[in-house]
Design a protein around this motif. Structure first.
Motif, PDB file in Angstrom:
ATOM      1  N   LEU A 498       0.918  -1.242  -0.098  1.00 14.26           N
ATOM      2  CA  LEU A 498       0.053   0.029  -0.021  1.00 14.26           C
ATOM      3  C   LEU A 498       0.949   1.252   0.089  1.00 14.26           C
ATOM      4  CD1 LEU A 498      -3.037  -0.535   2.534  1.00 14.26           C
ATOM      5  CD2 LEU A 498      -3.085  -0.304  -0.065  1.00 14.26           C
ATOM      6  N   ILE A 499       2.062   1.217   0.747  1.00 17.79           N
ATOM      7  CA  ILE A 499       2.968   2.497   0.982  1.00 17.79           C
ATOM      8  C   ILE A 499       3.347   2.709  -0.425  1.00 17.79           C
ATOM      9  CG2 ILE A 499       5.147   3.171   1.571  1.00 17.79           C
ATOM     10  CD1 ILE A 499       4.442   1.657   4.356  1.00 17.79           C
ATOM     11  N   ARG A 500       3.856   1.799  -1.188  1.00 17.46           N
ATOM     12  CA  ARG A 500       4.484   1.793  -2.558  1.00 17.46           C
ATOM     13  C   ARG A 500       3.294   2.554  -3.549  1.00 17.46           C
ATOM     14  NH1 ARG A 500       4.398   0.771  -7.741  1.00 17.46           N
ATOM     15  NH2 ARG A 500       2.539  -0.392  -7.226  1.00 17.46           N
ATOM     16  N   LEU A 501       2.020   1.841  -3.652  1.00 15.68           N
ATOM     17  CA  LEU A 501       0.990   2.423  -4.259  1.00 15.68           C
ATOM     18  C   LEU A 501       0.509   3.795  -3.963  1.00 15.68           C
ATOM     19  CD1 LEU A 501      -1.479   1.533  -6.005  1.00 15.68           C
ATOM     20  CD2 LEU A 501      -2.893   1.328  -3.939  1.00 15.68           C
ATOM     21  N   THR A 516      10.732  10.063  -2.045  1.00 15.53           N
ATOM     22  CA  THR A 516      11.516   9.543  -0.757  1.00 15.53           C
ATOM     23  C   THR A 516      10.964   8.211  -0.396  1.00 15.53           C
ATOM     24  OG1 THR A 516      11.630  11.796   0.167  1.00 15.53           O
ATOM     25  CG2 THR A 516      11.777  10.095   1.422  1.00 15.53           C
ATOM     26  N   ILE A 517       9.577   8.021  -0.526  1.00 18.84           N
ATOM     27  CA  ILE A 517       8.911   6.695  -0.112  1.00 18.84           C
ATOM     28  C   ILE A 517       9.365   5.521  -1.019  1.00 18.84           C
ATOM     29  CG2 ILE A 517       6.837   5.593  -0.248  1.00 18.84           C
ATOM     30  CD1 ILE A 517       5.381   8.011   0.625  1.00 18.84           C
ATOM     31  N   LEU A 518       9.554   5.996  -2.386  1.00 20.11           N
ATOM     32  CA  LEU A 518       9.878   4.805  -3.479  1.00 20.11           C
ATOM     33  C   LEU A 518      11.505   4.377  -3.080  1.00 20.11           C
ATOM     34  CD1 LEU A 518       8.040   5.882  -6.795  1.00 20.11           C
ATOM     35  CD2 LEU A 518       7.513   4.108  -5.294  1.00 20.11           C
ATOM     36  N   GLY A 519      12.305   5.649  -2.673  1.00 18.92           N
ATOM     37  CA  GLY A 519      13.574   5.275  -2.472  1.00 18.92           C
ATOM     38  C   GLY A 519      13.740   4.364  -1.138  1.00 18.92           C
ATOM     39  N   ALA A 520      12.711   4.770   0.035  1.00 23.50           N
ATOM     40  CA  ALA A 520      12.899   3.766   1.033  1.00 23.50           C
ATOM     41  C   ALA A 520      12.549   2.170   0.886  1.00 23.50           C
ATOM     42  CB  ALA A 520      12.129   4.349   2.009  1.00 23.50           C
ATOM     43  N   MET A 521      11.670   2.355  -0.167  1.00 19.70           N
ATOM     44  CA  MET A 521      11.046   0.864  -0.525  1.00 19.70           C
ATOM     45  C   MET A 521      11.706   0.372  -1.462  1.00 19.70           C
ATOM     46  SD  MET A 521       8.360   0.252   1.131  1.00 19.70           S
ATOM     47  CE  MET A 521       8.903   1.125   2.353  1.00 19.70           C
ATOM     48  N   LYS A 522      12.974   1.130  -1.977  1.00 20.61           N
ATOM     49  CA  LYS A 522      13.791   0.545  -2.797  1.00 20.61           C
ATOM     50  C   LYS A 522      13.430  -0.262  -4.028  1.00 20.61           C
ATOM     51  CE  LYS A 522      17.601  -0.261   0.670  1.00 20.61           C
ATOM     52  NZ  LYS A 522      18.318  -1.298   1.348  1.00 20.61           N
ATOM     53  N   THR A 523      12.499   0.787  -4.748  1.00 19.01           N
ATOM     54  CA  THR A 523      11.843   0.187  -5.855  1.00 19.01           C
ATOM     55  C   THR A 523      11.633   1.368  -6.943  1.00 19.01           C
ATOM     56  OG1 THR A 523       9.757  -0.822  -6.851  1.00 19.01           O
ATOM     57  CG2 THR A 523       9.406   0.646  -5.014  1.00 19.01           C
ATOM     58  N   VAL A 550      11.285  10.453   9.409  1.00 17.41           N
ATOM     59  CA  VAL A 550      10.085  11.218   9.509  1.00 17.41           C
ATOM     60  C   VAL A 550       9.743  11.889   8.074  1.00 17.41           C
ATOM     61  CG1 VAL A 550       8.860  13.153  10.667  1.00 17.41           C
ATOM     62  CG2 VAL A 550       9.955  11.298  11.912  1.00 17.41           C
ATOM     63  N   LEU A 551       8.626  11.500   7.327  1.00 17.13           N
ATOM     64  CA  LEU A 551       8.442  12.184   6.090  1.00 17.13           C
ATOM     65  C   LEU A 551       7.756  13.408   6.216  1.00 17.13           C
ATOM     66  CD1 LEU A 551       6.487   9.090   4.236  1.00 17.13           C
ATOM     67  CD2 LEU A 551       8.451  10.353   3.703  1.00 17.13           C
ATOM     68  N   PHE A 552       6.954  13.866   7.246  1.00 12.40           N
ATOM     69  CA  PHE A 552       6.529  15.144   7.437  1.00 12.40           C
ATOM     70  C   PHE A 552       6.646  15.570   8.683  1.00 12.40           C
ATOM     71  CE2 PHE A 552       4.230  13.156   3.989  1.00 12.40           C
ATOM     72  CZ  PHE A 552       4.527  14.003   2.832  1.00 12.40           C
ATOM     73  N   ALA A 553       7.639  16.710   9.122  1.00 20.09           N
ATOM     74  CA  ALA A 553       7.495  16.843  10.507  1.00 20.09           C
ATOM     75  C   ALA A 553       6.342  17.875  10.731  1.00 20.09           C
ATOM     76  CB  ALA A 553       8.871  17.632  10.748  1.00 20.09           C
ATOM     77  N   LYS A 554       5.863  17.764  11.838  1.00 20.33           N
ATOM     78  CA  LYS A 554       4.801  18.760  12.104  1.00 20.33           C
ATOM     79  C   LYS A 554       5.019  19.898  12.304  1.00 20.33           C
ATOM     80  CE  LYS A 554       1.735  15.218  14.132  1.00 20.33           C
ATOM     81  NZ  LYS A 554       0.710  14.973  15.062  1.00 20.33           N
TER      82      LYS A 554
END
Length: 572
Positions: A498-501, A516-523, A550-554
RNA sequence: GGGCCUGUAGCUCAAUUGGUCAGAGCAGAGCGCUCAUAACGCUUUGGUUGGGGGUUCGAGUCCCUCCGGGCCUACCA
């Protein structure tokens, strides 16, 4: 695969634009362009700086620089800010480019040959001290109607009466303050767009799907009073595209340039040609986007702009292209926007009120601004920026709903299975239900993006993110892990997918976080999920990943209060 | 002055173009969960749709009027 030509209204050169300018054209057009590319369409996304006109000359003089140099510098500043906001132009051109010179002169020549240009002698106010003719707006004086001393030559802002510059008592130049003014005769070219009125009217009538905001403005100009009026397309300025050139079908235009609104939209074409030049391609590369006889007949052309730009895009620019009797591509859809207000008032450059593009990037990442602005884009009416609303939206939508989902899933996985997609178990009814829900929502998201309903699309995207949290709560992998680790493995595998999606679907709105997310998911797998169920098996058991920071600091209350203070402006 | 847009819950916005109890998100209240960025989930309280009048079997939606906000009005761009 479709071919889609997208243009964003050209930001004017004389300074850094505020968030209202950004959200009124560039940002939504970028999201649309990114979406269309993600769907596999061939996209040409064009923008440029609009560099001619009186304000540019004045701004350059104020900066103590030659206007060409000033424009070159400001273009670079704006280009850098565009990169900062991740505006994915295929080319960010300049209306002062040679390409635009050639095209503008070419179209003017064609209009002249077709009897659509006439020379008109006008009287205009000339300021000896400034060494220039003054547009009505640049003449100030006392209003003969109400006595207000700061009235402008076109209108008194105090009593709203329409004025002629010669009506003003004690007129003075708004540039230098000089009162040494005189009325001089000057000749100008007029575009006889009144002759094209019926054609334009018919053309506008055929655009049934255009927003009311767009068509109503056009209809007003077409039918108000005597109908569409001819319009001066030249000015007595130094900086601009020369009116007199080899092959020009008129004489006596030395020292004059085309009116900025005549050449600015032509730069949409010019910038595409600049793009071809910059990429070492020949003319056919850009002509296939703009000439219906050279491949543009299957192009869908969508323009984005603020409502103030509508008359020029619905009337004068189409009149220019139609009047040439050449097969230029006309716009298929105009998406126009209302204004963004700032905390109960307007953005104000002079008062330093509101957030400007450079300041925005200094204080927070571009994704924050992109998300808030896009999810509040003024599509149906003017909308309102407040820090409280901004803080709440960012913290809730980005940090809590999306960011925290990524965090809780990846961290849980790391602690129980390691930084690798766990194996074992199989998807069951709970997963199918999520696939169902997301498929439905995805279809809605897509429909909204196709219709360029950006706000609605953002709401749907958010709901897709929220579905992940709902699923996790229901599936409770932390509980399953204690009794049935295989089940927990399947849940987490599903959640990681789901995260990758989410990264793929969110890219048009928040491209940095997506990367960033795709990088972390290494895909590298970022194909659009035509089949959600299949997309849930892209990250396979054994695939490694890393837990992202942390993707989005508050945004804290203190930070918000500080920014609120900082951008409140001097006089409010 | 003329034209156009707009007013919906405390806030930001919806409402399939006249059709079921006007819906979301946030904020508020209650409960649950404990993997996570004091995060998440569930439930729930808020509305005489700016006021008044009219058309209609039926009006947030159409008409009139009043009040408030905004844009445009062709030489700023």
């Amino acid at each position: 695969m479709a071919r889609i030509l997208i243009t964003s209204a050209l930001p004017y050169i004389n300074g850094i634009k505020h968030l209202g300018n950004l959200v009124g054209s560039q940002l939504p057009s970028d999201t649309y362009a990114r979406y269309m590319r993600a769907r596999g369409h061939e996209v040409m996304y064009i923008c440029a700086t609009d560099e001619h006109g009186t304000p540019a000359e004045i701004a350059a003089a104020k900066a103590g620089k030659p206007v060409a140099e000033y424009c070159a510098e400001m273009h670079e500043v704006q280009a850098e800010l565009a990169r900062g906001f991740r505006l994915s132009f295929d080319f960010f051109g300049r209306s002062s480019s040679q390409r635009n010179h050639q095209l503008t002169q070419h179209l003017a020549r064609r209009l002249g040959e077709n009897g659509l240009i006439e020379i008109v002698t006008e009287k205009q106010v000339y300021s000896k001290a400034d060494g220039r003719f003054l547009p009505d707006r640049y003449i100030e004086g006392t209003c003969p109607n109400c006595g207000y001393e700061g009235a402008r030559g076109d209108q008194c802002e105090e009593c709203t009466k329409q004025l002629d510059p010669t009506d003003l008592i004690n007129p003075r130049s708004a540039i230098s303050g000089s009162t040494d003014l005189e009325v001089r005769e000057t000749k100008h070219l007029f575009l006889r767009q009144s002759r094209l009125r019926d054609r334009l009217d018919e053309w506008i009538d055929s655009k049934r799907d255009w927003p009311v905001l767009t068509t109503s403005i056009a209809k007003k100009w077409l039918h108000d009073g005597d109908g569409l009026q001819d319009r001066g397309i030249t000015r007595d300025l130094d900086w601009g595209i020369p009116v007199q050139f080899d092959g020009a079908p008129w004489e006596g235009m030395e020292g004059k340039v085309f009116y900025v609104w005549f050449d600015a939209p032509i730069e949409y074409i010019g910038a595409t040609a600049e793009w071809a030049d910059a990429n070492g391609l020949d003319d056919s590369a850009w002509e296939r986007w703009w000439r219906t006889d050279k491949g543009a007949d299957n192009v869908r052309y969508v323009q984005f702009m603020g409502k103030d730009n509508v008359p020029f895009h619905t009337l004068s620019f189409p009149a220019t292209l139609m009047g040439s009797n050449e097969p230029w591509k006309l716009v298929d859809y105009i998406k126009s926007f209302n204004y963004l207000n700032y905390d109960g008032g307007q953005f104000s450059t002079s008062k330093g009120r509101g957030v400007f593009m450079d300041q925005a990037l200094e204080i927070l990442p571009s994704d924050y601004w992109r998300w808030w602005l896009l999810s509040h884009v003024p599509e149906n009416s003017d909308s309102e920026f407040t820090w409280e609303n901004f803080q709440a939206s960012i913290n809730k939508d980005l940090a809590d709903v999306l960011g925290n989902f990524v965090s809780r899933v990846t961290k849980f996985c790391r602690s129980k299975f390691g930084e690798v997609v766990p194996e074992g178990g199989a998807y069951g009814a709970a997963e199918l239900a999520v696939i169902d829900e997301i498929s439905t929502r995805l279809a809605a998201y897509q429909a909204h993006m196709e219709a360029i309903e950006i706000r609605k699309a953002s709401a749907e995207l958010r709901a897709i993110w929220a579905a992940g949290n709902e699923y996790l709560q229901e599936a409770a992998p932390w509980a399953a892990f204690k009794t049935d680790p295989e089940r927990a493995a399947a849940i987490i595998r599903f959640a990681l997918n789901l995260i990758r999606l989410y990264a793929v679907l969110s890219e048009p709105f928040i491209p940095d976080a997506s990367a960033t997310i795709l990088g972390a998911m290494k895909t590298e797998a970022r194909d659009w999920p035509d089949d959600v169920a299949a997309a849930m098996n892209i990250l396979t058991p054994g695939h490694e990943f890393t837990v992202p920071d942390v993707l989005f600091a508050k945004i804290t209350d203190d930070a918000r209060a500080e920014m609120e203070q900082r951008f409140a402006g001097k006089d409010s």
